[in-house]
Design a protein around this motif. Structure first.
Motif, PDB file in Angstrom:
ATOM      1  N   THR A   1      25.262  23.655 -37.723  1.00  0.00           N
ATOM      2  CA  THR A   1      26.628  23.728 -37.568  1.00  0.00           C
ATOM      3  C   THR A   1      27.060  22.342 -37.824  1.00  0.00           C
ATOM      4  O   THR A   1      28.337  22.054 -37.808  1.00  0.00           O
ATOM      5  CB  THR A   1      27.004  24.299 -36.271  1.00  0.00           C
ATOM      6  OG1 THR A   1      26.709  23.388 -35.010  1.00  0.00           O
ATOM      7  CG2 THR A   1      26.733  25.728 -35.964  1.00  0.00           C
ATOM      8  N   ARG A   2      26.396  21.127 -37.516  1.00  0.00           N
ATOM      9  CA  ARG A   2      26.587  19.679 -37.808  1.00  0.00           C
ATOM     10  C   ARG A   2      26.485  19.384 -39.242  1.00  0.00           C
ATOM     11  O   ARG A   2      26.903  18.187 -39.534  1.00  0.00           O
ATOM     12  CB  ARG A   2      26.165  19.089 -36.824  1.00  0.00           C
ATOM     13  CG  ARG A   2      26.618  19.371 -35.226  1.00  0.00           C
ATOM     14  CD  ARG A   2      25.970  18.383 -34.333  1.00  0.00           C
ATOM     15  NE  ARG A   2      26.627  18.620 -32.938  1.00  0.00           N
ATOM     16  CZ  ARG A   2      27.436  17.903 -32.533  1.00  0.00           C
ATOM     17  NH1 ARG A   2      28.040  17.040 -33.139  1.00  0.00           N
ATOM     18  NH2 ARG A   2      28.133  18.094 -31.214  1.00  0.00           N
TER      19      ARG A   2
ATOM     20  N   THR B   1      16.085  20.808 -40.369  1.00  0.00           N
ATOM     21  CA  THR B   1      16.458  22.013 -39.444  1.00  0.00           C
ATOM     22  C   THR B   1      15.229  22.551 -38.680  1.00  0.00           C
ATOM     23  O   THR B   1      15.498  22.946 -37.455  1.00  0.00           O
ATOM     24  CB  THR B   1      17.195  22.980 -40.135  1.00  0.00           C
ATOM     25  OG1 THR B   1      16.360  23.651 -41.273  1.00  0.00           O
ATOM     26  CG2 THR B   1      18.391  22.600 -40.914  1.00  0.00           C
TER      27      THR B   1
ATOM     28  N   ASP C   1      20.872  20.376 -35.666  1.00  0.00           N
ATOM     29  CA  ASP C   1      22.084  21.592 -35.402  1.00  0.00           C
ATOM     30  C   ASP C   1      22.649  21.879 -36.693  1.00  0.00           C
ATOM     31  O   ASP C   1      23.399  21.073 -37.476  1.00  0.00           O
ATOM     32  CB  ASP C   1      23.249  21.024 -34.494  1.00  0.00           C
ATOM     33  CG  ASP C   1      24.100  22.303 -34.065  1.00  0.00           C
ATOM     34  OD1 ASP C   1      23.902  23.134 -34.881  1.00  0.00           O
ATOM     35  OD2 ASP C   1      24.784  21.855 -33.030  1.00  0.00           O
TER      36      ASP C   1
END
Length: 872
Positions: free
Chosen positions: A122-123, A114, A120
């Motif tokens: 959120t993925r 990250t 991302d």
């Protein structure tokens, strides 16, 4: 971010975290009987997990070349069909051997993905082990707790034992794992269906990218689990998948890892990738498979018909098959892609770049061979479909094409459809299953758990460089059963027995005490364990034992091993510096040496190599052995290093004259070259494209060979009354026999003509324009007489048609001669006889005027003659 940068960022990150960056081990496994290829990053560290060896560095990281051609999601026949599975791939990994555990491993994985790579959040989804009541295993609450501080709890999923409990094999180290998955779908798709529903469900865009395994158990042969004395971390991240998500692609093949290969094929085949799914599969298969084949050849495994070599051949043939079927590939082509790989991996895995020409030659020859197989298989297929009934090709024939000729089953199906036929797939599968069962039964080996006699944390001490006898203590043993025979594998605290390796066979001998003497049948290496194969275990396993190596076998084997070093240097001197060892076998009787070279050696070259080696033997050069020299220092001294070998930081260097032969080697050698006595090359032959093989002997075996050859010459001289010129005498005999043969042939021709005239005199040609009958045995002593008779009969009676049958060596034969008149009207003896020969289960052919056939069914000869009468 380009692929090269991705790899560098990963390695630099873990270097900052105190990890030592180690090189990849070879893709071809040498000392592990449970594996043909390296299939995971942890393979080279198995002994640390098993407790057989203490890690010098407790934190390491690397990128490992891996090959998977079976198992979960890695069936060879599926690679290329999807966009994210491969045969050969790189596994980025970091390890802790009894050092850090879940907290650090998980936190660093999250930080790298990250923060450094900027994925991302959120993925991303993670899975942790849900526990298993049958095994008595609780859920992995510790990992879940660490993840809870990093990611939303809705993205932490529990996984079953199948997905989240990693095992090395049926037995061995294992433990729970936590996987990291990436949702690569579009925003629109993600709104329609949440990603957590697609994790571990084979969705092509929701894929696992990293697995962190926490090894804390050992799976025993009886299926139970026991706690390991130390806990370890073993992680593996798919490099190709990571590059894909970082480059925003929906397929691994769309990244700069694979696209250079695909772009080259687009140009050469004048096709565009992305236009046709079936053509795209062919592009992907070839791009994937050439990587696997290239790296395995670079690491020393040539294609062959057995073991690891057969796997490589099968992978390459699958690539050729797709190119042949979908891209119109009629000539060897795939070898051209090796150059792209050589340049692509020059700074990572330089072995491909250094051996580019050699690899291309091997691949090109394999392609040419298989294309010939495809052509011959097609002819067999076309011949067989003439006999097909009910529009179904038998499964047995399809399996024969597959098993005997290497002809792919799906290609048989395709050609069948093109001819309006089908293939009995059910029977084919039965035949295939039976073959696999037979192979499995031959290879099946049952191993019990190790029985521990004495605990030891010290490494096994190998004494064999200096001693052939020693006092030893049994540490552990296990029972092994194969093909109904039971033997025992034993590990001792120290041993003078050399374990098979580096081409040299394992030592044999005895272990004994005052009460008994047991045979050592062989000595092997399994990772870092030296294993002795025994016919039995000592009655009292706690007693000190006396180990004694077979001294004569050891001495002769050492002579042959040292001879390979002397010969290797001589070959490079005579043939050129391109010569490199590609395999060897050294035992007490013979040495076999495979090496890279493009042409058959001449008699002069062979003789020159022998003279150089024998000169070094006469010089009695003393062995210089450096047992623990830094690898960099050995490289500076010019030591020969073999591709595909795994060398540590300290190496053993063997020198016979620093200006002549310096090699890294773990084998047994003579103390000086004079011990070899004499060296003689027995044969030189081809093994594969660009690979030659020499077999040679030294010492007692060389003496035996010379005695045998000298005795043969002496015997020949005596047969020729001891001529001054033996070769001249043999040549004269050959010429005399040739003249006698010519005279004999003339005599035979006269006999045949006489027999033909005798036979012709029995024919009334005014009544008969056709003579169709079975010849009596006097006319068929061999197949030549009837053939020559027919030629004479054509001259005597040119307008008569002859169809003759006869039995020669218990086989039915047919001979057919047509008149010039019939031939002028368009008749063809070769075509006619094919139809007539069906009655004798045979085949044949020939020219328009004359043809022959031979069959298997002698009882059908009368029917054949009658059938021919009717036709003619």
């Amino acid at each position: 971010m380009q692929a090269q940068e991705v790899r560098n960022v990963f390695l630099e990150f873990f270097k900052e975290k105190g990890h030592k960056i180690v090189p990849s081990s070879p893709i071809v496994v040498k000392n592990d009987p449970t594996l043909l290829f390296t299939n995971a990053g942890m393979n080279q560290f198995k002994d640390y997990f098993l407790g057989n060896k203490q890690a010098v560095d407790t934190r390491v990281a690397d990128t490992q070349k891996c090959l998977r051609v079976s198992g979960k999601h890695n069936d060879l026949e599926e690679v290329g069909i999807d966009t994210y599975h491969h045969t050969m791939f790189e596994m980025l990994g970091n390890w802790s051997f009894g050092d850090y555990f879940k907290q650090e491993a998980i936190s660093w994985a999250w930080e790298l993905l990250t923060e450094r790579f900027g994925l991302d959040k959120t993925r991303l989804y993670v899975t942790v082990f849900e526990g298993d009541s049958k095994e008595g295993l609780a859920d992995d609450f510790e990992s879940k707790k660490v993840w809870s501080g990093l990611i939303d709890e809705s993205r932490i999923l529990y996984g079953s034992k199948k997905d989240n409990f990693w095992e090395m094999g049926d037995t061995g180290p294992c433990g729970p794992c936590t996987e990291i998955h990436f949702d690569n779908r579009s925003d629109e798709e993600r709104k329609k269906k949440p990603g957590h529903e697609l994790v571990n469900n084979d969705h092509p865009q929701v894929i696992e990218i990293w697995n962190n395994v926490f090894i804390e158990f050992n799976r025993k042969a009886d299926g139970t689990l026991e706690k390991l004395p130390s806990r370890h971390v073993d992680t593996g991240m798919g490099f190709e998948r990571l590059v894909r998500v970082l480059q925003g692609k929906h397929s691994n093949y769309d990244t700069d890892v694979f696209m250079p290969l695909i772009r080259k094929m687009e140009i050469d085949f004048k096709m565009t990738y992305g236009k046709s799914e079936i053509d795209d599969i062919a592009f992907r298969v070839i791009a994937d498979h050439i990587r696997a084949v290239t790296f395995t050849i670079a690491d020393g495994q040539l294609p062959s018909n057995t073991g690891a070599g057969y796997v490589i051949r099968r992978i390459l043939r699958r690539a050729v098959r797709y190119g042949y079927k979908f891209l119109g590939m009629q000539e060897p082509y795939i070898f051209n892609l090796v150059t792209i790989l050589a340049n692509q991996f020059k700074s990572v895995f330089s072995e491909v770049y250094k051996q580019e020409d050699f690899i291309k030659n091997v691949v090109r020859e394999e392609e040419a061979s298989f294309l010939r197989t495809l052509a011959s298989g097609t002819k067999l297929f076309e011949k067989n479909i003439e006999k097909v009934k009910d529009k179904t090709i038998s499964g047995e024939f399809a399996f024969e094409l597959y098993d005997t000729y290497g002809f792919p089953f799906d290609l048989t199906q395709l050609m069948a459809r093109e001819n309006g036929l089908s293939v009995d797939e059910a029977v084919f599968k039965i035949e295939l299953t039976q073959q696999k069962k037979r192979s499995k039964a031959d290879a099946e080996k049952e191993q019990g758990d190790w029985v521990i006699i004495s605990e030891s944390n010290s490494p096994i001490l190998f004494l064999g460089y200096d001693e052939i006898e020693a006092e030893i203590k049994l540490l552990r043993f296990r029972e092994v059963t194969q093909k109904g025979k039971t033997t025992y594998q034993a590990v001792f605290d120290q041993t003078p027995f050399y374990p098979e390796g580096g081409g040299q066979v394992g030592d044999t001998g005895t272990i004994s005490n005052l009460e008994e003497t047991l045979k050592v049948l062989n000595t092997l290496k399994e990772n870092d364990l030296i294993i002795h194969e025994l016919e039995n275990i000592p009655a009292n396993p706690h007693l000190i034992l006396h180990a004694k190596v077979d001294a004569e076998k050891r001495a002769n084997t050492a002579s042959n091993h040292s001879a390979t070093h002397l010969m290797h240097a001589a070959l490079r001197e005579v043939l050129g510096k391109h010569v490199a060892q590609k395999g060897s076998l050294v035992n007490e009787k013979v040495l076999r040496f495979d090496f890279s070279h493009f042409a058959k050696m001449s008699d002069f070259e062979i003789s020159k190599v022998e003279h150089i080696v024998n000169e070094k033997i006469r010089q009695d050069i003393h062995l210089q052995e450096d047992r623990s020299i830094p690898k960099e220092e050995a490289e500076k001294k010019g030591a020969m290093m073999l591709f595909g070998e795994k060398y540590g930081e300290k190496v053993r260097m063997i020198t016979f004259d620093s200006n002549y032969s310096i090699e890294l080697c773990g084998g047994i050698h003579v103390k000086s070259t004079g011990h070899l006595g004499f060296f003689k090359i027995v044969s030189e032959s081809a093994v594969a494209a660009g690979v030659r093989r020499i077999e040679a002997v030294t010492g007692p075996e060389a003496e035996r060979l010379i005695d045998e050859q000298f005795g043969l010459v002496k015997e020949l001289k005596e047969m020729f009354k001891n001529p001054k010129d033996l070769i001249g005498a043999v040549e004269q005999l050959r010429n005399d026999l040739k003249l006698q043969g010519q005279e004999f042939d003339k005599l035979k021709q006269e006999i045949y003509k006489t027999k033909a005239r005798e036979f012709a005199s029995t024919i009334d040609t005014k009544k008969e324009g056709l003579v169709a009958q079975i010849l009596s045995p006097e006319y068929t002593p061999d197949a030549d007489m009837p053939r020559e008779m027919v030629a004479e009969l054509r001259r005597l009676k040119p307008e008569t048609v002859f169809l003759l049958g006869g039995i020669v060596d218990q086989k039915p034969y047919l001979w057919l001669s047509l008149s010039d008149t019939l031939v002028a009207k368009g008749q063809h003896a070769g075509n006619l006889i094919k139809e007539i020969a069906k009655e004798i289960n045979g085949g044949g052919g020939g020219q328009p005027k004359f043809a022959t056939a031979v069959g298997k069914n002698a009882d059908g000869l009368t029917k054949a003659i009658e059938k021919g009468k009717g036709m003619l």
